[in-house]
Scaffold this motif. Structure first.
Motif, PDB file in Angstrom:
ATOM      1  N   VAL A  23    -101.275  63.618 -77.926  1.00 34.25           N
ATOM      2  CA  VAL A  23    -100.133  64.100 -77.144  1.00 34.25           C
ATOM      3  C   VAL A  23    -100.598  65.054 -76.049  1.00 34.25           C
ATOM      4  CG1 VAL A  23     -97.982  65.426 -77.233  1.00 34.25           C
ATOM      5  CG2 VAL A  23     -98.494  63.764 -79.024  1.00 34.25           C
ATOM      6  N   ALA A  24    -101.545  65.933 -76.377  1.00 38.56           N
ATOM      7  CA  ALA A  24    -102.069  66.867 -75.372  1.00 38.56           C
ATOM      8  C   ALA A  24    -102.741  66.101 -74.229  1.00 38.56           C
ATOM      9  CB  ALA A  24    -103.064  67.824 -76.022  1.00 38.56           C
ATOM     10  N   ALA A  25    -103.460  65.033 -74.564  1.00 34.66           N
ATOM     11  CA  ALA A  25    -104.127  64.224 -73.539  1.00 34.66           C
ATOM     12  C   ALA A  25    -103.108  63.566 -72.618  1.00 34.66           C
ATOM     13  CB  ALA A  25    -105.002  63.167 -74.199  1.00 34.66           C
ATOM     14  N   ILE A  26    -102.012  63.063 -73.200  1.00 32.33           N
ATOM     15  CA  ILE A  26    -100.970  62.413 -72.390  1.00 32.33           C
ATOM     16  C   ILE A  26    -100.313  63.435 -71.470  1.00 32.33           C
ATOM     17  CG2 ILE A  26     -98.705  61.297 -72.498  1.00 32.33           C
ATOM     18  CD1 ILE A  26     -99.680  60.115 -75.199  1.00 32.33           C
ATOM     19  N   ALA A  27     -99.994  64.611 -72.024  1.00 34.84           N
ATOM     20  CA  ALA A  27     -99.324  65.651 -71.243  1.00 34.84           C
ATOM     21  C   ALA A  27    -100.166  66.090 -70.052  1.00 34.84           C
ATOM     22  CB  ALA A  27     -99.014  66.839 -72.143  1.00 34.84           C
ATOM     23  N   SER A  28    -101.484  66.135 -70.234  1.00 34.76           N
ATOM     24  CA  SER A  28    -102.358  66.598 -69.157  1.00 34.76           C
ATOM     25  C   SER A  28    -102.770  65.474 -68.206  1.00 34.76           C
ATOM     26  CB  SER A  28    -103.614  67.244 -69.755  1.00 34.76           C
ATOM     27  OG  SER A  28    -104.337  66.296 -70.518  1.00 34.76           O
ATOM     28  N   THR A  29    -102.584  64.221 -68.622  1.00 29.88           N
ATOM     29  CA  THR A  29    -103.039  63.084 -67.807  1.00 29.88           C
ATOM     30  C   THR A  29    -101.959  62.546 -66.889  1.00 29.88           C
ATOM     31  OG1 THR A  29    -104.584  62.428 -69.543  1.00 29.88           O
ATOM     32  CG2 THR A  29    -104.060  60.782 -67.892  1.00 29.88           C
ATOM     33  N   LEU A  30    -100.738  62.392 -67.419  1.00 28.44           N
ATOM     34  CA  LEU A  30     -99.684  61.753 -66.637  1.00 28.44           C
ATOM     35  C   LEU A  30     -98.926  62.763 -65.784  1.00 28.44           C
ATOM     36  CD1 LEU A  30     -98.220  59.190 -69.194  1.00 28.44           C
ATOM     37  CD2 LEU A  30    -100.080  58.912 -67.574  1.00 28.44           C
ATOM     38  N   PRO A  31     -98.442  62.324 -64.622  1.00 29.17           N
ATOM     39  CA  PRO A  31     -97.714  63.243 -63.736  1.00 29.17           C
ATOM     40  C   PRO A  31     -96.355  63.633 -64.300  1.00 29.17           C
ATOM     41  CG  PRO A  31     -97.579  60.988 -62.939  1.00 29.17           C
ATOM     42  CD  PRO A  31     -98.544  60.976 -64.077  1.00 29.17           C
ATOM     43  N   VAL A  32     -95.833  64.780 -63.836  1.00 29.69           N
ATOM     44  CA  VAL A  32     -94.516  65.253 -64.256  1.00 29.69           C
ATOM     45  C   VAL A  32     -93.484  64.790 -63.238  1.00 29.69           C
ATOM     46  CG1 VAL A  32     -93.122  67.306 -64.685  1.00 29.69           C
ATOM     47  CG2 VAL A  32     -95.515  67.260 -65.383  1.00 29.69           C
ATOM     48  N   CYS A  33     -92.356  64.270 -63.742  1.00 35.00           N
ATOM     49  CA  CYS A  33     -91.261  63.844 -62.862  1.00 35.00           C
ATOM     50  C   CYS A  33     -90.668  65.084 -62.176  1.00 35.00           C
ATOM     51  CB  CYS A  33     -90.193  63.124 -63.679  1.00 35.00           C
ATOM     52  SG  CYS A  33     -88.709  62.741 -62.740  1.00 35.00           S
ATOM     53  N   SER A  34     -90.613  65.081 -60.855  1.00 35.71           N
ATOM     54  CA  SER A  34     -90.143  66.247 -60.111  1.00 35.71           C
ATOM     55  C   SER A  34     -88.655  66.516 -60.323  1.00 35.71           C
ATOM     56  CB  SER A  34     -90.418  66.049 -58.615  1.00 35.71           C
ATOM     57  OG  SER A  34     -89.789  64.865 -58.150  1.00 35.71           O
ATOM     58  N   VAL A  35     -87.885  65.467 -60.706  1.00 31.60           N
ATOM     59  CA  VAL A  35     -86.442  65.618 -60.897  1.00 31.60           C
ATOM     60  C   VAL A  35     -86.127  66.078 -62.315  1.00 31.60           C
ATOM     61  CG1 VAL A  35     -84.207  64.447 -60.840  1.00 31.60           C
ATOM     62  CG2 VAL A  35     -85.974  63.872 -59.161  1.00 31.60           C
ATOM     63  N   ARG A  36     -86.692  65.366 -63.314  1.00 25.58           N
ATOM     64  CA  ARG A  36     -86.333  65.648 -64.705  1.00 25.58           C
ATOM     65  C   ARG A  36     -87.341  66.546 -65.416  1.00 25.58           C
ATOM     66  NH1 ARG A  36     -84.408  59.623 -66.778  1.00 25.58           N
ATOM     67  NH2 ARG A  36     -83.537  58.947 -64.795  1.00 25.58           N
ATOM     68  N   GLY A  37     -88.489  66.733 -64.817  1.00 24.91           N
ATOM     69  CA  GLY A  37     -89.488  67.582 -65.441  1.00 24.91           C
ATOM     70  C   GLY A  37     -90.122  66.981 -66.678  1.00 24.91           C
ATOM     71  N   VAL A  38     -90.043  65.660 -66.825  1.00 24.17           N
ATOM     72  CA  VAL A  38     -90.616  64.971 -67.981  1.00 24.17           C
ATOM     73  C   VAL A  38     -91.994  64.443 -67.605  1.00 24.17           C
ATOM     74  CG1 VAL A  38     -90.337  63.071 -69.625  1.00 24.17           C
ATOM     75  CG2 VAL A  38     -88.341  64.343 -68.835  1.00 24.17           C
ATOM     76  N   ALA A  39     -92.987  64.674 -68.468  1.00 21.31           N
ATOM     77  CA  ALA A  39     -94.369  64.380 -68.095  1.00 21.31           C
ATOM     78  C   ALA A  39     -94.808  62.972 -68.454  1.00 21.31           C
ATOM     79  CB  ALA A  39     -95.305  65.389 -68.749  1.00 21.31           C
ATOM     80  N   TYR A  40     -94.187  62.384 -69.430  1.00 21.38           N
ATOM     81  CA  TYR A  40     -94.672  61.076 -69.859  1.00 21.38           C
ATOM     82  C   TYR A  40     -93.558  60.309 -70.565  1.00 21.38           C
ATOM     83  CZ  TYR A  40     -95.333  63.947 -74.034  1.00 21.38           C
ATOM     84  OH  TYR A  40     -95.153  64.825 -75.067  1.00 21.38           O
ATOM     85  N   SER A  41     -93.847  59.112 -70.931  1.00 24.19           N
ATOM     86  CA  SER A  41     -92.832  58.262 -71.541  1.00 24.19           C
ATOM     87  C   SER A  41     -92.636  58.598 -73.012  1.00 24.19           C
ATOM     88  CB  SER A  41     -93.246  56.799 -71.389  1.00 24.19           C
ATOM     89  OG  SER A  41     -94.422  56.560 -72.106  1.00 24.19           O
ATOM     90  N   THR A  42     -91.557  58.106 -73.565  1.00 21.82           N
ATOM     91  CA  THR A  42     -91.313  58.205 -75.001  1.00 21.82           C
ATOM     92  C   THR A  42     -92.147  57.140 -75.703  1.00 21.82           C
ATOM     93  OG1 THR A  42     -89.434  56.686 -74.837  1.00 21.82           O
ATOM     94  CG2 THR A  42     -88.974  59.039 -74.592  1.00 21.82           C
TER      95      THR A  42
END
Length: 390
Positions: free
Chosen positions: A74-93
């Motif tokens: 999970v830490a790798a995904i959070a640091s690898t994928l970009p954050v959505c500028s509108v919703r502030g979500v970093a990665y998919s479910t």
């Protein structure tokens, strides 16, 4: 080690008007008894969602298959994928089904609809431990496996089906669970179960899905060996050896080809009983030999099986055609796709001059090509394949 194995199948439909699916399923085998299956649902739809879900599923499955912890994944995904500028979500479910030694299923779920679990053909509850990793609420479960256990993971496009059309608030998870429970006793493959669920979802959307929808089904079953004999050996001196090896193997026995059937008939001392029942115009009729489970024509029939196998691993649009057909190709498909887990091919290298005719309506050169193609698709289905040439 037990004799259980996993049957895995999935199916997706795209958001109406999009060319790419925002959901992605990744399957990584740690070894022949342990597998990591990840269903990821990317934010939104289209290209962006497709990239997010693909990266998420590939990162998680690869890291878990290499023994890294969930926290590290999970830490790798959070640091690898970009954050959505509108919703502030970093990665998919995502939903993870980790099969360990065909003995235990570890479920890890983040923000996807909860995985449906069916045991003894009834929807069953299972314990969930809530964890907080990197600010995300994640549920983890561990379940000891039994034969016929079924796990159904899905993206939220499935329960959203029918909103404003068939249902006010979509197709509830409890109703989806009952739908799958009714199908669970039907001895369907995981691929067909996922196909039937997604087709129902598509129907509820009025065939214009308002979201990407994916279902991934994992079915636990016992290993079932199957043996298929195709073509006579290149040397007649090998006839007895080929037959002896073929009939000594555990499991059902399928023979494809007229000459091959004649050799088996003589070896068994049993006559061939021909049938003239053409249930399908493009597939020759089957025959019967006492002691053999199925006897069919050779190249034309196997070519049709390859056609069905290719469709099965892609869109699975023809599953009803072979699921309910009584021609030789359909009967082989049901045995290989639905029943068998371990398939032994015994392939004769003798050349049939008739098969070298360039004016034949089927695109093939020799039976070896068909065996290679069929083996490839069966491996994609998760079957263990062994090919012996004579």
């Amino acid at each position: 080690m037990n004799d259980l194995c996993t049957d895995i199948g999935y199916k997706s439909i795209f958001h109406y008007g999009e060319e790419l699916c925002g959901d992605h399923v990744e399957i990584v085998e740690e070894d022949e008894n342990s597998t990591v299956i990840v269903l990821a649902d990317g934010l939104g739809s289209g290209v962006k969602a497709s990239i997010l879900s693909t990266l998420t599923s590939k990162i998680i499955s690869t890291m878990m298959a290499n023994g890294l912890s969930l926290e590290e994944c999970v830490a790798a995904i959070a640091s690898t994928l970009p954050v959505c500028s509108v919703r502030g979500v970093a990665y998919s479910t995502f939903s993870i089904i980790h099969i360990i030694n065909n003995d235990t299923a570890e479920l890890i779920q983040y923000d996807n609809p909860h995985i449906i679990f069916i045991r003894d053909f009834k929807v069953a509850d299972y314990p969930k431990t809530e964890m907080n990793i990197d600010g995300k609420k994640i549920y983890k479960s561990s379940i000891r496996l039994q034969e016929d256990d079924i796990f159904v993971a899905m993206s939220d496009g499935c329960p959203h089906a029918g909103i404003g059309l068939t249902y006010n608030f979509g197709w509830k998870i409890d109703d989806i669970a009952l739908f799958m429970e009714a199908l669970s006793a039907g001895n369907y493959t995981a691929k067909n179960l996922s196909t039937m669920l997604v087709e129902e979802v598509n129907k509820l959307y009025g065939f214009e899905p308002g979201d990407d929808a994916t279902a991934c089904v994992v079915k636990i079953r016992k290993r079932v060996p199957m043996n298929i004999l195709f073509g006579p050996p290149s040397s007649r001196d090998d006839n007895d050896r080929m037959m002896s090896l073929f009939f000594s193997k555990e499991g059902k026995h399928i023979i494809c080809g007229g000459t091959t059937s004649s050799i088996a008939s003589r070896w068994l001392g049993k006559p061939i009983k021909a049938t003239l029942n053409f249930t399908k115009s493009d597939v020759p009729p089957i025959a019967e030999i006492e002691g053999v489970d199925l006897v069919t024509e050779g190249v034309i029939t196997v070519n049709k099986v390859v056609e069905y196998a290719k469709d099965y691993v892609e869109d699975n649009l023809k599953y009803e055609e072979w699921n309910f057909g009584h021609d030789g190709a359909s009967l082989i498909c049901r045995l290989l796709f639905e029943e068998a887990t371990d398939i032994n091919f015994y392939v004769g290298r003798a050349v049939n001059p008739a098969h070298q005719n360039p004016e034949l309506p089927i695109n093939f050169n020799i039976k070896m090509n068909l065996v290679e193609e069929l083996s490839k698709f069966l491996k994609i289905m998760g079957k263990r394949i062994k090919v012996s040439y004579f």
